[in-house]
Design a protein around this motif. Structure first.
Motif, mmCIF file in Angstrom:
data_model
loop_
_atom_site.group_PDB
_atom_site.id
_atom_site.type_symbol
_atom_site.label_atom_id
_atom_site.label_comp_id
_atom_site.label_asym_id
_atom_site.label_seq_id
_atom_site.Cartn_x
_atom_site.Cartn_y
_atom_site.Cartn_z
ATOM 1 N N CYS A 108 -4.707 0.753 -1.945
ATOM 2 C CA CYS A 108 -3.406 0.132 -1.646
ATOM 3 C C CYS A 108 -3.210 -1.144 -2.453
ATOM 4 O O CYS A 108 -2.122 -1.408 -2.980
ATOM 5 N N MET A 109 -4.271 -1.947 -2.555
ATOM 6 C CA MET A 109 -4.171 -3.176 -3.329
ATOM 7 C C MET A 109 -3.917 -2.874 -4.807
ATOM 8 O O MET A 109 -3.106 -3.537 -5.458
ATOM 9 N N SER A 110 -4.596 -1.846 -5.338
ATOM 10 C CA SER A 110 -4.419 -1.492 -6.740
ATOM 11 C C SER A 110 -3.001 -0.999 -7.009
ATOM 12 O O SER A 110 -2.397 -1.348 -8.021
ATOM 13 N N LEU A 111 -2.472 -0.183 -6.090
ATOM 14 C CA LEU A 111 -1.095 0.292 -6.254
ATOM 15 C C LEU A 111 -0.111 -0.877 -6.204
ATOM 16 O O LEU A 111 0.836 -0.943 -7.003
ATOM 17 N N SER A 112 -0.338 -1.810 -5.272
ATOM 18 C CA SER A 112 0.544 -2.978 -5.164
ATOM 19 C C SER A 112 0.457 -3.857 -6.405
ATOM 20 O O SER A 112 1.479 -4.286 -6.956
ATOM 21 N N MET A 113 -0.771 -4.102 -6.864
ATOM 22 C CA MET A 113 -0.951 -4.979 -8.024
ATOM 23 C C MET A 113 -0.445 -4.328 -9.301
ATOM 24 O O MET A 113 0.058 -5.012 -10.201
ATOM 25 N N SER A 114 -0.566 -3.004 -9.403
ATOM 26 C CA SER A 114 -0.032 -2.339 -10.590
ATOM 27 C C SER A 114 1.488 -2.459 -10.630
ATOM 28 O O SER A 114 2.087 -2.629 -11.696
ATOM 29 N N LEU B 176 -1.026 -1.270 -17.618
ATOM 30 C CA LEU B 176 -1.675 -1.891 -16.460
ATOM 31 C C LEU B 176 -1.758 -0.951 -15.251
ATOM 32 O O LEU B 176 -2.825 -0.826 -14.645
ATOM 33 N N PRO B 177 -0.660 -0.276 -14.866
ATOM 34 C CA PRO B 177 -0.801 0.687 -13.758
ATOM 35 C C PRO B 177 -1.799 1.794 -14.073
ATOM 36 O O PRO B 177 -2.580 2.201 -13.200
ATOM 37 N N ARG B 178 -1.786 2.305 -15.302
ATOM 38 C CA ARG B 178 -2.745 3.349 -15.678
ATOM 39 C C ARG B 178 -4.181 2.831 -15.569
ATOM 40 O O ARG B 178 -5.069 3.532 -15.077
ATOM 41 N N GLY B 179 -4.393 1.610 -16.038
ATOM 42 C CA GLY B 179 -5.735 1.032 -16.006
ATOM 43 C C GLY B 179 -6.245 0.844 -14.592
ATOM 44 O O GLY B 179 -7.385 1.189 -14.268
ATOM 45 N N LEU B 180 -5.396 0.291 -13.715
ATOM 46 C CA LEU B 180 -5.795 0.033 -12.328
ATOM 47 C C LEU B 180 -6.040 1.309 -11.548
ATOM 48 O O LEU B 180 -7.095 1.489 -10.919
ATOM 49 N N ILE B 181 -5.085 2.220 -11.593
ATOM 50 C CA ILE B 181 -5.200 3.438 -10.789
ATOM 51 C C ILE B 181 -6.293 4.351 -11.347
ATOM 52 O O ILE B 181 -7.073 4.947 -10.598
ATOM 53 N N GLY B 182 -6.376 4.454 -12.677
ATOM 54 C CA GLY B 182 -7.410 5.280 -13.293
ATOM 55 C C GLY B 182 -8.807 4.808 -12.937
ATOM 56 O O GLY B 182 -9.671 5.605 -12.558
ATOM 57 N N SER B 183 -9.043 3.515 -13.036
ATOM 58 C CA SER B 183 -10.368 2.984 -12.713
ATOM 59 C C SER B 183 -10.668 3.139 -11.228
ATOM 60 O O SER B 183 -11.800 3.443 -10.837
ATOM 61 N N MET B 184 -9.670 2.977 -10.372
ATOM 62 C CA MET B 184 -9.875 3.107 -8.930
ATOM 63 C C MET B 184 -10.271 4.530 -8.556
ATOM 64 O O MET B 184 -11.161 4.747 -7.718
ATOM 65 N N LEU B 185 -9.648 5.521 -9.158
ATOM 66 C CA LEU B 185 -9.979 6.915 -8.869
ATOM 67 C C LEU B 185 -11.396 7.253 -9.317
ATOM 68 O O LEU B 185 -12.135 7.953 -8.608
ATOM 69 N N ILE B 186 -11.786 6.777 -10.480
ATOM 70 C CA ILE B 186 -13.146 7.009 -10.978
ATOM 71 C C ILE B 186 -14.166 6.366 -10.045
ATOM 72 O O ILE B 186 -15.178 6.978 -9.679
#
Length: 354
Positions: A75-81, A246-256
């Motif tokens: 949730c934090m990553s989605l918000s920050m992205s 930035l959204p790709r970086g945050l969400i991609g890293s979070m999923l991994i």
């Protein structure tokens, strides 16, 4: 020209000169490097630290804590992205808080983040020293200081060069995790997850041997699987097309990271036993030794390459604290000299002084 106009003109000139000396290298980081940055912030937590949660809550308590923490960080990553597309600055969470809550809110948030990023490399350096001592017989202060000197030197060369090296180190560490995961699959036994003795605490069971409070006690250790991924927006001013990358970086890293967390949590304890790993300094290596024996190439490989995971996190969090200090200094919260950049557009004092 009137005195007031002259004063405004001089003020504008001073502002241009001020920011000219405080510029980061724009367009140096693509979305793939941002994914690597997010993973590298955290990956050391896959190799050590998380397993102490087994002693606090048992496997079930740590599992529930990990799911809760994963949802929180997602949730934090989605918000920050979302916010980083609207405000792509090097301050990350500090900048968002300042816009929302004003200068005081920004200062408190920025200071809290800075404390996190300034202390984390010191903790990771201790783990690196332990790994070096077990592998090469050399540890302690000489290793800690060498880590800082070498990796600060690389960061002074600029963000693009530093993050490419970091990406390679992170990829090597990911290979070690994949080797571990594949090696553990054939030896997984669900019963071994629940081999910690059941206590007399409220709600205690084989699944929650330390009871309901064990879930709460395991949360700080579950955070090791995700701690500092929120630092990706600190690269906003150096990112190519920050609105998309930035959204790709945050969400991609979070999923991994979420995939690695769950696989490691299930397979390490399920193959070696939760009780055997709850106090281990090198849980992945000890899990391999428990399954395959003392002298195997698998344990040696993961032990050696596991050092790359620690180095990757150490390396990337130096980047994080330097950009946090840069942003706070440029805004006037810290001494303004800390935001000066060198010929490579790296904030050299913000890298060195912490």
């Amino acid at each position: 020209m009137k005195d007031s106009e002259l004063s405004l003109d001089n003020g504008a000139t001073r502002d241009v000169d001020y920011f000219a000396k405080r510029q980061l290298k724009k367009g140096a980081v693509g979305w793939l490097l941002l994914v690597g940055l997010g993973v590298s912030y955290v990956i050391s937590g896959d190799f050590a630290g998380w397993n102490f949660g087994l002693a606090q809550g048992g496997w079930g308590g740590l599992f529930i804590a990990t799911v809760i923490v994963a949802l929180m960080y997602l949730c934090m990553s989605l918000s920050m992205s979302e916010m980083s597309t609207m405000l792509p600055t090097a301050g990350g969470g500090y900048s968002f808080a300042r816009v929302a809550f004003g200068p005081l809110g920004g200062y408190l948030t920025g200071t809290a983040i800075l404390i996190e990023y300034a202390i984390a490399p010191a903790a990771i350096a201790v783990f690196i020293g332990s790994y070096c001592e077990s592998l090469f017989g050399i540890g302690g202060w000489s290793v800690y200081l060498l880590c800082y000197l070498v990796f600060m030197g690389i960061h002074l060369k600029g963000a693009g060069e530093a993050l490419k090296i970091m990406f390679i180190i992170t990829a090597i560490a990911c290979v070690a995790l994949l080797v571990f995961i594949v090696a553990m699959i054939p030896h997984f036994e669900s019963g071994k997850l629940f081999d910690i003795a059941v206590s007399n605490n409220v709600g205690a069971s084989a699944f929650l041997p330390l009871g309901y409070l064990g879930i709460w006690a395991a949360v700080p250790y579950a955070i090791w699987f995700f701690l500092a991924v929120e630092g990706v927006p600190l690269a906003a001013e150096e990112a190519k097309d920050p609105v998309r990358s930035l959204p790709r970086g945050l969400i991609g890293s979070m999923l991994i990271l979420a995939a690695f967390a769950l696989l490691i949590l299930f397979l390490s304890a399920g193959a070696a036993g939760s009780d055997a790993l709850k106090a281990s300094g090198t849980p992945l290596v000890d899990a391999l030794i428990a399954v395959y024996g003392q002298h195997t190439w698998l344990a040696s490989f993961v032990n050696f390459v596991g050092l790359a995971g620690l180095v990757a996190s150490f390396f990337s969090i130096i980047y994080a604290y330097s950009r946090q200090i840069f942003a706070l200094s440029r805004a006037g919260y810290l001494p303004k000299s800390l935001s000066l950049t060198n010929k490579n557009k790296a904030p050299f004092l913000a890298i060195i002084i912490p």
